[in-house]
Design a protein around this motif. Structure first.
Motif, PDB file in Angstrom:
ATOM      1  N   HIS A 200       0.728  -1.119   0.092  1.00  0.00           N
ATOM      2  CA  HIS A 200       0.137   0.187   0.131  1.00  0.00           C
ATOM      3  C   HIS A 200       0.859   1.360  -0.134  1.00  0.00           C
ATOM      4  O   HIS A 200       0.638   2.333  -0.685  1.00  0.00           O
TER       5      HIS A 200
ATOM      6  N   THR B 193      -7.513  11.343  -2.924  1.00  0.00           N
ATOM      7  CA  THR B 193      -8.256  10.140  -2.295  1.00  0.00           C
ATOM      8  C   THR B 193      -7.595   8.829  -2.438  1.00  0.00           C
ATOM      9  O   THR B 193      -7.758   8.290  -1.694  1.00  0.00           O
ATOM     10  N   THR B 194      -6.629   8.625  -3.639  1.00  0.00           N
ATOM     11  CA  THR B 194      -6.261   7.659  -3.802  1.00  0.00           C
ATOM     12  C   THR B 194      -5.058   7.574  -2.883  1.00  0.00           C
ATOM     13  O   THR B 194      -4.735   6.191  -2.393  1.00  0.00           O
TER      14      THR B 194
ATOM     15  N   ARG C  92      -6.320   6.841   0.607  1.00  0.00           N
ATOM     16  CA  ARG C  92      -6.605   5.669   0.830  1.00  0.00           C
ATOM     17  C   ARG C  92      -5.580   4.425   1.015  1.00  0.00           C
ATOM     18  O   ARG C  92      -5.860   3.682   2.001  1.00  0.00           O
ATOM     19  N   GLN C  93      -4.602   4.718   0.319  1.00  0.00           N
ATOM     20  CA  GLN C  93      -3.551   3.748   0.338  1.00  0.00           C
ATOM     21  C   GLN C  93      -2.704   3.917   1.740  1.00  0.00           C
ATOM     22  O   GLN C  93      -2.327   3.070   2.237  1.00  0.00           O
TER      23      GLN C  93
ATOM     24  N   TYR D 292      -4.782   2.582   4.600  1.00  0.00           N
ATOM     25  CA  TYR D 292      -4.469   1.090   4.573  1.00  0.00           C
ATOM     26  C   TYR D 292      -3.191   0.708   5.000  1.00  0.00           C
ATOM     27  O   TYR D 292      -3.070  -0.378   5.825  1.00  0.00           O
TER      28      TYR D 292
ATOM     29  N   ILE E  93     -11.706   3.058   3.956  1.00  0.00           N
ATOM     30  CA  ILE E  93     -12.743   2.596   3.381  1.00  0.00           C
ATOM     31  C   ILE E  93     -13.461   4.114   2.868  1.00  0.00           C
ATOM     32  O   ILE E  93     -14.111   4.090   1.776  1.00  0.00           O
TER      33      ILE E  93
ATOM     34  N   SER F 117     -12.022   5.397  -0.273  1.00  0.00           N
ATOM     35  CA  SER F 117     -12.373   4.474  -1.206  1.00  0.00           C
ATOM     36  C   SER F 117     -13.656   5.017  -1.672  1.00  0.00           C
ATOM     37  O   SER F 117     -14.043   4.998  -2.878  1.00  0.00           O
TER      38      SER F 117
ATOM     39  N   GLN G 126     -16.630  -1.810  -6.768  1.00  0.00           N
ATOM     40  CA  GLN G 126     -15.725  -1.564  -5.512  1.00  0.00           C
ATOM     41  C   GLN G 126     -16.746  -0.866  -4.385  1.00  0.00           C
ATOM     42  O   GLN G 126     -16.547  -0.827  -3.179  1.00  0.00           O
TER      43      GLN G 126
ATOM     44  N   ASP H  34     -17.228  -1.681  -0.449  1.00  0.00           N
ATOM     45  CA  ASP H  34     -16.971  -0.772   0.462  1.00  0.00           C
ATOM     46  C   ASP H  34     -18.312  -0.414   1.397  1.00  0.00           C
ATOM     47  O   ASP H  34     -17.964  -0.304   2.611  1.00  0.00           O
TER      48      ASP H  34
END
Length: 247
Positions: free
Chosen positions: A79, A98-99, A102-103, A106, A146, A149, A199, A203
């Motif tokens: 991640h 946002t990507t 998110r990574q 996580y 989440i 995502s 996806q 979520d």
């Protein structure tokens, strides 16, 4: 009899299942599905007063959860790599942010989850108060991941829908080659939207689990078990299609 056995053992579904289970993701999603089914069943049996049978399924749930933590020990770095790659990726800035969020979330979730595992197997003993803080932090990162995502899914889905509408309403397409290109692009965008929405559904099932763990909502183990089972089966289906090459 031997022919029947061969037909069962070499059935395409059996072969595809073995291929999926040979991947880490395939095994993890299968174990997760069983784990959350066990969570639901333990709750159901306990509500019926069957404490002994409920204890068996609770034990299975706990051991699968612990085993999955071990399987994920290397994933925080995956991640982190994905977050770094996202910083150089092209696309709308808000989707990129946002990507990355998110990574990184996580990464934080799985890093703290590894500490939870180490404490659970007595490899690294934490004070009860420290263990509780680490577990809470893991759930906070999980929930944040989440939510990032979900936000990404909403933004990307809206953007692609707008692009499709623009393509469909842009002028009169008389040349066959040009119209074919437009139709191919629309089809590609629709497939991308379907993946994003798929996806998004996963979520929406998963978000209630860390939210309940943190006390933001109060759902019982029966509901959470069904939600976790549903999201696990959906994710397993994605892995199945990817590994087997089905569309």
């Amino acid at each position: 009899m031997a022919t029947i056995a061969q037909q069962v053992v070499f059935h395409p579904v059996v072969s595809e299942s073995l291929k999926v289970w040979s991947t880490t993701v395939g095994r993890d999603k299968t174990y997760r599905a069983v784990q959350y089914f066990a969570r639901f069943l333990a709750w159901f049996l306990l509500s019926k007063g069957e404490k002994i049978n409920a204890a068996r399924w609770n034990a299975l749930k706990s051991h699968l959860a612990l085993g999955r933590k071990l399987m994920r020990l290397g994933k925080p770095l995956e991640h982190l790599q994905s977050a770094l790659k996202a910083t150089t990726a092209s696309g709308p800035a808000v989707e990129q942010l946002t990507t990355i969020g998110r990574q990184l979330a996580y990464f934080g979730y799985l890093s703290n989850d590894a500490l939870v595992w180490a404490n659970s197997v007595k490899f690294w003993n934490l004070k009860p108060s420290t263990a509780a803080r680490v577990n809470k932090l893991a759930n906070q990162f999980w929930l944040a991941g989440i939510l990032f995502s979900i936000t990404f899914g909403l933004l990307k889905s809206a953007r692609i829908s707008s692009e499709i509408k623009d393509l469909q309403s842009s002028g009169v397409w008389t040349e066959k080659g040009t119209q074919a290109d437009r139709d191919a692009k629309i089809l590609s965008l629709e497939r991308t939207t379907a993946g994003v929405r798929y996806q998004f559904i996963i979520d929406l099932f998963d978000v209630w689990i860390p939210a309940t763990n943190l006390g933001f909502v109060n759902l019982n183990d029966g509901v959470l078990g069904l939600f976790g089972l549903a999201s696990s089966l959906l994710a397993l289906r994605t892995q199945w299609l990817s590994v087997t090459g089905r569309k």
